[in-house]
Design an enzyme around this catalytic site. Structure first.
Site, PDB file in Angstrom:
ATOM      1  N   MET A   1     -54.150  57.679 129.161  1.00  0.00           N
ATOM      2  CA  MET A   1     -53.156  57.921 130.988  1.00  0.00           C
ATOM      3  C   MET A   1     -53.563  56.952 131.814  1.00  0.00           C
ATOM      4  O   MET A   1     -53.501  56.562 131.534  1.00  0.00           O
ATOM      5  CB  MET A   1     -54.718  58.778 131.062  1.00  0.00           C
ATOM      6  CG  MET A   1     -56.392  58.259 130.329  1.00  0.00           C
ATOM      7  SD  MET A   1     -57.605  59.289 130.314  1.00  0.00           S
ATOM      8  CE  MET A   1     -58.304  58.106 129.737  1.00  0.00           C
ATOM      9  N   CYS A   2     -52.413  57.750 132.885  1.00  0.00           N
ATOM     10  CA  CYS A   2     -52.948  56.880 133.758  1.00  0.00           C
ATOM     11  C   CYS A   2     -54.052  57.402 134.362  1.00  0.00           C
ATOM     12  O   CYS A   2     -54.822  58.018 134.725  1.00  0.00           O
ATOM     13  CB  CYS A   2     -51.808  57.139 135.216  1.00  0.00           C
ATOM     14  SG  CYS A   2     -50.265  57.084 133.975  1.00  0.00           S
ATOM     15  N   GLU A   3     -54.264  56.616 135.657  1.00  0.00           N
ATOM     16  CA  GLU A   3     -55.767  56.882 136.592  1.00  0.00           C
ATOM     17  C   GLU A   3     -54.891  55.796 138.457  1.00  0.00           C
ATOM     18  O   GLU A   3     -54.431  55.436 138.329  1.00  0.00           O
ATOM     19  CB  GLU A   3     -56.294  55.431 136.888  1.00  0.00           C
ATOM     20  CG  GLU A   3     -57.218  55.649 134.898  1.00  0.00           C
ATOM     21  CD  GLU A   3     -58.885  55.545 134.697  1.00  0.00           C
ATOM     22  OE1 GLU A   3     -59.251  54.897 135.742  1.00  0.00           O
ATOM     23  OE2 GLU A   3     -58.996  55.382 133.596  1.00  0.00           O
ATOM     24  N   CYS A 271     -48.303  59.083 131.798  1.00  0.00           N
ATOM     25  CA  CYS A 271     -47.264  59.279 132.781  1.00  0.00           C
ATOM     26  C   CYS A 271     -46.203  58.018 132.895  1.00  0.00           C
ATOM     27  O   CYS A 271     -45.730  57.240 132.192  1.00  0.00           O
ATOM     28  CB  CYS A 271     -48.207  59.738 134.264  1.00  0.00           C
ATOM     29  SG  CYS A 271     -48.495  58.036 135.089  1.00  0.00           S
TER      30      CYS A 271
END
Length: 271
Positions: A1-3, A271
């Site tokens: 997951m991106c942050e 993403c």
């Protein structure tokens, strides 16, 4: 997951402390090793840094972490790629001009098979995130007046965000330097720091700051992140479908809309 990481403040504030914690998650304490970016507003101008290398080992990230660039509004993103290759063009945040201001956008999630509507804004890279941003900008430009107030903008942004979230995971930060819009599908949290200030310690590296020594009693600083960055502060977690509009560190408007419920595992949030 991106942050994601965003900041809204009533006085120019540096992001060194929080940015240092976030960069550790880019290939050291987290898997987000496919690039990073950060944009700071300086008046109506934007100072941006992007790098397709892992933020935990990036010389550019170390430079940003050690230089107190002060801003009232900033957005940062660390990437774990899914849609789109790992290159500079695909690193967030993305920037476009509208109505004489730079708009900055970062996205965490995945919206499969997204189809952008026709408009003047087109993506440079090949991510679904930038495609969505261009669609959003086209819709705002086509459906709102140039002098739209922030709350009027929020109504349109919420409607668009709900539409995107119906097609996939859509957590986002968007700003034009005056306000900061945040929307949550799966995970997001915020914290507002104001007097009396105290110390805080990062989760991802041994670093503590006493904000009382770095601020004035009038300062108000809000941070919005995918997940809390500090160990000893109480962050306010968003609910799925919740949105918040910030200005000068204060909550200007908020609400919640219906969105599909997605698991909060890493797989759908890349993403």
């Amino acid at each position: 997951m991106c942050e994601l990481l965003g900041m809204s403040a009533n006085t120019p504030t540096d992001l060194c402390f929080s940015f240092t914690g976030l960069t550790r998650r880019g290939g050291e304490t987290g898997p987000h090793k496919d690039g990073w970016g950060i944009s700071f507003y300086d008046g109506k101008g934007v100072r941006s840094f992007h790098d397709p290398e892992p933020s935990a080992s990036s010389a550019i990230a170390r430079f940003v972490s050690s230089h107190p660039i002060k801003s009232k509004t900033a957005i940062c993103h660390i990437r774990q790629a899914n849609v789109g290759s790992v290159n500079l063009a695909n690193t967030h945040p993305f920037v476009r001009e509208l109505w004489g201001r730079y708009w900055v956008f970062a996205h965490n999630g995945q919206v499969p098979n997204f189809v952008r509507r026709v408009g003047m804004y087109e993506p440079v890279g090949d991510t679904d995130s930038e495609d969505i941003f261009c669609d959003l900008m086209n819709q705002v430009r086509q459906n709102l007046p140039r002098d739209a107030m922030p709350t009027q903008l929020a109504s349109t942004l919420v409607s668009l965000a709900q539409e995107y979230a119906s097609q996939g995971v859509f957590n986002c930060l968007l700003t034009n330097g005056d306000w900061l819009f945040s929307f949550c599908t799966t995970r997001m949290a915020s914290i507002t720091r104001r007097a009396p200030f105290g110390p805080a310690s990062l989760q991802d590296t041994e670093m503590t700051v006493d904000f009382a020594a770095e601020t004035t009693p009038a300062d108000v600083v809000t941070l919005i992140a995918t997940s809390p960055l500090t160990l000893d502060e109480e962050w306010d977690r968003y609910q799925p479908g919740e949105w918040r509009l910030w200005q000068l560190g204060e909550l200007l408007a908020q609400g919640q809309v219906d969105v599909p419920r997605y698991p909060t595992t890493p797989a759908p949030e890349t993403c």
